[in-house]
Write an enzyme that holds these catalytic residues in place. Structure first.
Site, PDB file in Angstrom:
ATOM      1  CG  ASP A  46      -0.209   0.012   2.533  1.00 20.98           C
ATOM      2  OD1 ASP A  46       1.042  -0.113   2.522  1.00 20.98           O
ATOM      3  OD2 ASP A  46      -0.872   0.144   3.584  1.00 20.98           O
ATOM      4  CB  ALA A  47       2.586   3.355  -1.302  1.00 25.24           C
ATOM      5  CD  GLN A 106       4.008  24.895  -0.727  1.00 28.22           C
ATOM      6  OE1 GLN A 106       3.089  24.963   0.098  1.00 28.22           O
ATOM      7  NE2 GLN A 106       4.196  23.827  -1.491  1.00 28.22           N
ATOM      8  CG  ASP A 181      14.302  35.967  -9.291  1.00 27.74           C
ATOM      9  OD1 ASP A 181      15.182  36.254  -8.455  1.00 27.74           O
ATOM     10  OD2 ASP A 181      13.807  34.833  -9.392  1.00 27.74           O
ATOM     11  CE  LYS A 204      11.325  35.069 -11.876  1.00 25.95           C
ATOM     12  NZ  LYS A 204      11.827  33.700 -11.932  1.00 25.95           N
TER      13      LYS A 204
END
Length: 339
Positions: A46-47, A106, A181, A204
């Site tokens: 089931d991983a 994030q 950037d 950008k």
């Protein structure tokens, strides 16, 4: 004072070739065999991830080598489960060597009702029993503050500087370092200072994530050999577009130096078809077969600097000393002979 026990390495499945290269390099430094701890890391049907360590690690100084690259969730869980297995086996100290720290993009809330996933991952790592983190080129420096444990953030720019000085010997006065950037200016400036070259910026503007609406070159790149430097390359769309913008602004040729080759989806195809003369990646993320086969993509090793950093942590000596060319140069002596 030297640590009373030998450093021991254990690797997950994310980048075993890098772990083996680090072990070989440490063996050279120590004058004795430093191997990877024998362990079984596998998946149930089931991983679910299962880890079993076959060697005694009681009281040992353990270093888990595991970038949290694609598949990020699987590799992160492997790291946490390995740490739990070692902690429950009475390891003396557990250091997570995470050459590429996933979820680093994030690192803040860009709009309402969004997570700060990098902080969540930092909490999971800290609560998992890991006592120190060793990584390279975090996407944002403030991520170090997300941890309540020591974090050593290595930089690829000293390695890139050695490579540039070797590859562009006699042409350094033609070079100009480019930040793709505004947010990457500090990284680009640091490399520019190392090789004594001027700096320009590609500004950008994004309409939405992954899509660049407009690019503008800040600085005169006419007749220059441009070196774009960044921490990661994902789909390579921005990178290839930046190369086009620089050439249209008068640059003679464009090369790129990127720390983490995420290289998702069409990235390799875009790079091979682009007007960039070369893309240089490190092996913090295991290069795919397509990356290794691409004619204009080259991979430089980070095993030497990670091996020395691990030894410095084990010995209780300075890790920041590896930022100096005088210290790093001898470590890469075979790859970039001096003189």
């Amino acid at each position: 004072m030297p640590h009373p026990v030998e450093p021991k390495l254990i690797s997950g499945n994310a980048n075993r070739p890098l772990a083996e290269a680090v072990a070989r390099r440490m063996s050279m430094h120590r004058g004795m065999n430093v191997g990877l701890v024998d362990a079984r890391i596998e998946r149930f049907n089931d991983a679910e991830i299962f880890v079993e360590v076959f060697e005694n690690v009681r009281g040992e100084d353990m270093f888990i080598i595991q970038p949290t690259s694609n598949p990020a969730n699987d590799n992160l869980m492997e790291l946490l489960i390995m740490a739990d297995a070692l902690r429950r086996s009475s390891a003396g100290r557990i250091t997570a060597v995470i050459p590429y720290f996933g979820y680093a993009r994030q690192d803040r809330r860009t709009k309402a009702r969004t997570p700060i996933s990098a902080k969540l991952v930092a909490n999971m790592i800290t609560q998992g029993g890991i006592e120190r983190v060793l990584t390279m080129d975090l996407h944002a420096a403030q991520i170090q503050g997300f941890f309540d444990i020591p974090v050593d953030n290595l930089y690829a720019s000293p390695v890139f500087a050695l490579d540039i000085e070797h590859q562009f010997k006699g042409r350094l006065d033609e070079l100009m370092v480019i930040s793709p950037d505004v947010g990457g200016v500090a990284r680009a400036r640091e490399l520019a200072q190392r090789i004594g070259c001027p700096l320009a910026i590609v500004d950008k503007r994004r309409e939405k994530a992954g899509e660049v609406a407009e690019m503008t070159v800040i600085g005169d790149v006419t007749g220059k050999t441009c070196i774009i430097v960044d921490d990661l390359c994902d789909t390579a769309g921005t990178l290839c577009k930046a190369a086009d913008v620089l050439l249209e602004a008068g640059a003679s040729e464009v090369h790129s130096y990127i720390t983490h080759g995420v290289m998702s989806g069409p990235a390799v195809e875009r790079v091979t078809k682009s007007r960039m003369k070369s893309l240089v990646l490190t092996d913090t993320i295991a290069p795919s077969a397509a990356v290794r086969a691409a004619e204009n993509i080259r991979v430089v090793p980070v095993a030497p600097v990670f091996a020395q950093a691990i030894l410095n942590i084990w010995n209780g000596t300075s890790v920041s000393s590896l930022f100096a060319t005088e210290t790093l140069g001898p470590i890469y002596e075979g790859l970039y002979p001096r003189g």
